[in-house]
Write an enzyme that holds these catalytic residues in place. Structure first.
Site, PDB file in Angstrom:
ATOM      1  N   LYS A 116      30.950  44.240  91.485  1.00  0.00           N
ATOM      2  CA  LYS A 116      31.432  45.323  92.344  1.00  0.00           C
ATOM      3  C   LYS A 116      30.401  45.464  93.459  1.00  0.00           C
ATOM      4  CE  LYS A 116      33.235  49.986  92.330  1.00  0.00           C
ATOM      5  NZ  LYS A 116      32.439  50.596  93.391  1.00  0.00           N
ATOM      6  N   CYS A 161      33.683  85.891  87.768  1.00  0.00           N
ATOM      7  CA  CYS A 161      33.670  87.184  88.455  1.00  0.00           C
ATOM      8  C   CYS A 161      35.057  87.805  88.299  1.00  0.00           C
ATOM      9  CB  CYS A 161      33.362  86.960  89.933  1.00  0.00           C
ATOM     10  SG  CYS A 161      33.832  88.303  91.004  1.00  0.00           S
ATOM     11  N   ALA A 190      33.288  69.716 113.694  1.00  0.00           N
ATOM     12  CA  ALA A 190      32.201  70.539 113.149  1.00  0.00           C
ATOM     13  C   ALA A 190      30.938  69.687 113.007  1.00  0.00           C
ATOM     14  CB  ALA A 190      32.609  71.116 111.799  1.00  0.00           C
ATOM     15  N   TYR A 191      31.139  68.446 112.584  1.00  0.00           N
ATOM     16  CA  TYR A 191      30.005  67.535 112.417  1.00  0.00           C
ATOM     17  C   TYR A 191      29.354  67.270 113.772  1.00  0.00           C
ATOM     18  CZ  TYR A 191      27.404  63.260 111.513  1.00  0.00           C
ATOM     19  OH  TYR A 191      26.409  62.326 111.450  1.00  0.00           O
ATOM     20  N   SER A 248      41.296  53.587  94.940  1.00  0.00           N
ATOM     21  CA  SER A 248      39.974  53.391  94.356  1.00  0.00           C
ATOM     22  C   SER A 248      40.141  52.954  92.909  1.00  0.00           C
ATOM     23  CB  SER A 248      39.166  54.671  94.471  1.00  0.00           C
ATOM     24  OG  SER A 248      39.878  55.694  93.845  1.00  0.00           O
TER      25      SER A 248
HETATM   26  S1  IVH Z   1      39.270  45.931  93.826  1.00  0.00           S
HETATM   27  C1  IVH Z   1      42.927  49.218  94.095  1.00  0.00           C
HETATM   28  N1  IVH Z   1      37.079  44.548  93.717  1.00  0.00           N
HETATM   29  O1  IVH Z   1      35.160  49.575  94.971  1.00  0.00           O
HETATM   30  C2  IVH Z   1      41.491  49.054  94.410  1.00  0.00           C
HETATM   31  N2  IVH Z   1      36.969  46.707  94.677  1.00  0.00           N
HETATM   32  O2  IVH Z   1      36.033  52.140  93.631  1.00  0.00           O
HETATM   33  C3  IVH Z   1      41.113  47.615  94.319  1.00  0.00           C
HETATM   34  N3  IVH Z   1      34.763  47.309  95.511  1.00  0.00           N
HETATM   35  O3  IVH Z   1      37.292  50.890  97.353  1.00  0.00           O
HETATM   36  C4  IVH Z   1      39.700  47.420  94.586  1.00  0.00           C
HETATM   37  N4  IVH Z   1      33.756  45.440  94.983  1.00  0.00           N
HETATM   38  O4  IVH Z   1      35.574  49.237  98.155  1.00  0.00           O
HETATM   39  C5  IVH Z   1      37.633  45.707  94.092  1.00  0.00           C
HETATM   40  N5  IVH Z   1      35.210  43.187  93.598  1.00  0.00           N
HETATM   41  C6  IVH Z   1      35.779  44.325  93.952  1.00  0.00           C
HETATM   42  C7  IVH Z   1      35.039  45.341  94.580  1.00  0.00           C
HETATM   43  C8  IVH Z   1      35.680  46.526  94.925  1.00  0.00           C
HETATM   44  C9  IVH Z   1      33.612  46.631  95.533  1.00  0.00           C
HETATM   45  C10 IVH Z   1      34.951  48.670  96.018  1.00  0.00           C
HETATM   46  C11 IVH Z   1      36.116  48.841  96.941  1.00  0.00           C
HETATM   47  C12 IVH Z   1      36.912  49.983  96.382  1.00  0.00           C
HETATM   48  C13 IVH Z   1      35.968  50.598  95.436  1.00  0.00           C
HETATM   49  C14 IVH Z   1      36.749  51.213  94.312  1.00  0.00           C
END
Ligand code: IVH
Length: 701
Positions: free
Chosen positions: A132, A447, A49-50, A96
């Site tokens: 992060k 609704c 679709a994209y 995540s």
């Molecule tokens: S640990 C089980 N460490 O954040 C998941 N994640 O919201 C362990 N991310 O998908 C992830 N910096 O892409 C971890 N220092 C860091 C991170 C990190 C960025 C991202 C990663 C993950 C997302 C989770």
């Protein structure tokens, strides 16, 4: 609802004016899909679709070259992929992180862990804290020390094979350094572009009249997802390693030790990682990073805390799609002001009318925002929002942008918004106001049309084919709307009878379809005639049964028949069925009532019955069929000394056992600690085997 408009008119029949409007509409839509795809890794339309949208967009530009320059590049938030990549299943899912937004959330996180692990107040609990990175997560598989595959996160279970591209990233070693490298190492981390390189790239792109990117993350994503890896090689991409997936052996027993090992193997680890021994230290770290954020040459959107000891990580395990042992402490949300062009009422799958502010597009934290939720009529009143007002909006993480308030010193809209008393569908059904207990949602307008309301039916179908449900390639939101409008699809089972009915429908003769796309669509439908139980349960769209709940139910019952039988009993008010379901981890009264209500409706039972005639539903994957307690029903009673009840339950379930709350003749084991009372008696009455906590540990090894 589908409108009569020019969105389906063949490009060659569009007038210049129509083409301009259609080009602008598609540009915005594509930008939204790009944002979902590149930034959230959560596309809401199928690839097909994209692609169709992009082809139409390009065809318009080809016919009206002037539009090419009129296009607002800033609206394009993602890079155009030259095509899509092969899918790769992750051996260990890429999960995540749960988010924390306040000091209180962080304290709760640490407290939850202490409670779960039964740690005394004075017992040490060490965390690692690190930035992060706002990039693109990547899984790199090494076999016998050699890089064999690079894959994106995708939906967490399945990503895209970008091996050729990751090989061009200098921070990613092709061979791991050092002796005693485990035979299989899956290294995870974040690909990113520095702010300096991002600005330089955009300058070059603009000079060459090429696409410019909205932010470093988009440019990293766009640069990585190039079919031609030499393009990736020409872009300065970096990689921070911070985690792992499948490992045939573990070189360290703490998180920080593993990161040290990663550095020894030749990866770059983040130098700002620190150990923290208390919540106060975590919060200090957060404050420090927020202050340094602007000075760093790469984007970060928060900090991540992880329990340092890996044995504790293992005990803590996961809840839904995130680990209990880690959390992302985000920085304050980004805000912007913009004009409210209109307030639209959207009708959801469950008939709830949600007011949505249609905004003058504005960039908030690198993402173009043009819709913001107003939640419900009370919220509109509370904020006093009118069409024509300028408002402040906020976007925090991946949540839908929200309207925070009206900017009073800007010109105001002429009149207060009147919330409709009827559903906007052509039936003009009455709406009812409901007060929602808890959840902070306040009042809701629904609704009453239920199955008659076309909005709800279309939403149901859309949900059914959505990516995490049936995910039928070539059957996206647009096609669903179109097929519904033509009365070719009224309910999910119709999807599977579509190929047989096509003799009369002749889809290939419709605008936007050709023989190949119809063949592909029917192929995709055939492929989905066989489906995993959890997907099937989720696809039904029962209220309160989201993906996590669906997985819990599928694991709890194992087969469609077992689950369906219980649901039919629930609908009849069977108390045993209720107790049985209540014993499943993560399932409570709300879900049970919702399933009872759903299966109590003859209309729904009909939908399910017709659908199950069309598809084959696979039994759920039991977590570990070879464990000695797989498939067994266990009851824990009395006070446990080595683990909390939550941990005991989580471990048993991880090993494939069902944990029940009461003892019956179906129970296989009762694990009894000191102080066990009536359940122990029940066990004796039913002749169920009773184990001590130690016996239990011996049994599960
Ligand atoms: S640990 C089980 N460490 O954040 C998941 N994640 O919201 C362990 N991310 O998908 C992830 N910096 O892409 C971890 N220092 C860091 C991170 C990190 C960025 C991202 C990663 C993950 C997302 C989770």
């Amino acid at each position: 609802m589908p409108r009569v408009d020019t969105t389906k008119t063949p490009v060659e029949f569009l007038t210049e004016k129509q083409a301009k409007a259609e080009h602008a509409r598609l540009g915005v839509e594509i930008a939204q899909h790009d944002a979902r795809y590149y930034q959230h890794d959560a596309p809401s339309v199928s690839d097909a679709a994209y692609d169709a949208m992009r082809r139409r967009y390009e065809a318009i530009e080809q016919r009206f070259p002037d539009l090419h320059t009129l296009e607002s590049l800033s609206l394009r938030v993602g890079a155009a992929p030259a095509g899509r990549f092969a899918k790769v299943r992750h051996a260990v899912p890429m999960l995540s992180l749960a988010n924390a937004f306040s000091a209180e959330d962080v304290a709760d996180f640490a407290e939850r862990i202490r409670r779960f692990l039964k740690l005394a107040e004075d017992e040490a609990l060490v965390f690692t804290a690190e930035p992060k990175i706002d990039g693109l997560s990547m899984s790199l598989r090494y076999e016998d020390g050699a890089l064999v595959r690079g894959a994106t996160r995708g939906d967490g279970s399945e990503g895209e094979d970008v091996t050729a591209n990751v090989r061009t990233v200098a921070d990613i070693p092709h061979k791991l350094k050092g002796k005693h490298i485990p035979a299989v190492c899956e290294i995870r981390g974040e690909i990113y572009m520095t702010k300096t390189d991002f600005l330089a790239l955009n300058k070059r792109q603009a000079a060459a009249d090429e696409q410019v990117f909205a932010n470093p993350r988009n440019s990293a994503a766009g640069s990585l997802r190039q079919k031609d890896a030499t393009v990736t090689a020409s872009r300065a991409l970096h990689f921070f390693a911070y985690g792992w997936g499948e490992m045939s052996a573990m070189p360290a027993d703490i998180q920080s030790g593993m990161v040290g090992w990663l550095a020894a193997c030749g990866f770059v680890s983040n130098p700002l990682m620190q150990k923290c021994g208390s919540v106060a230290e975590l919060l200090d770290y957060h404050r420090g990073m927020e202050a340094r954020r602007a000075k760093l040459d790469y984007d970060i959107d928060g900090v991540v805390y992880k329990v340092d000891r890996l044995d504790l990580q293992e005990r803590l395990g996961f809840v839904s799609r995130s680990p209990r042992w880690a959390v992302a402490h985000k920085f304050a949300a980004e805000k912007a002001t913009t004009l409210v062009r209109d307030i639209e009422i959207q009708v959801g799958r469950t008939g709830v009318l949600t007011p949505v502010a249609k905004l003058e597009p504005v960039t908030v934290g690198g993402v173009v925002v043009q819709n913001a939720t107003l939640h419900n009529p009370d919220e509109i009143e509370r904020l006093g929002v009118r069409v024509g007002d300028t408002v402040t909006i906020q976007r925090a993480g991946d949540v839908i942008p929200q309207v925070l308030g009206v900017v009073e010193d800007k010109p105001r809209g002429p009149k207060p918004f009147k919330f409709p008393k009827k559903c906007p569908c052509h039936l003009k059904t009455d709406v009812v106001r409901e007060t929602v207990a808890g959840g902070g949602e306040g009042v809701r307008v629904r609704c009453t049309g239920e199955f008659a309301c076309p909005y709800q039916r279309v939403e149901h179908l859309r949900h059914f084919v959505s990516r995490r449900a049936f995910d039928i390639e070539g059957l996206g939101e647009k096609q669903i709307e179109f097929f519904f409008e033509q009365s070719w699809l009224k309910e999910p089972a119709d999807i599977f009878t579509l190929p047989a009915r096509n003799k009369t429908i002749k889809l290939e003769e419709q605008e936007g379809f050709g023989e190949t796309s119809v063949r592909n669509l029917f192929g995709a439908i055939e492929e989905r005639r066989s489906i995993a139980l959890e997907r099937f349960i989720y696809a039904l769209g029962v209220r309160h049964v989201g993906e996590t709940t669906a997985v819990a139910l599928a694991r709890g019952y194992g087969s469609w028949k077992a689950f369906h039988d219980v649901c039919l009993k629930l609908a009849k008010g069977d108390e045993d069925a209720k107790l049985e379901m209540d014993a499943i981890d993560q399932i409570g009264e709300t879900v049970i009532e919702s399933l009872a209500a759903y299966f109590g409706e003859a209309h729904n039972r009909g939908i399910v019955e017709r659908l199950t005639k069309q598809v084959k539903i696979h039994d759920a994957e039991r977590p570990s069929a070879d464990s000695p307690v797989a498939g067994k029903t266990v009851v824990f009673t009395g006070s446990l000394e080595k683990m909390t009840r939550d941990e005991a339950k989580a471990t048993a379930e991880r090993l494939g056992a069902k944990v029940a709350g009461s003892v019956s003749k179906k129970t296989d084991y009762v694990v009894a600690g000191p102080g066990a009372g009536s359940k122990l008696k029940d066990a004796q009455k039913h002749g169920v085997k009773v184990l001590s906590e130690d016996d239990w540990f011996k049994l599960i090894g």
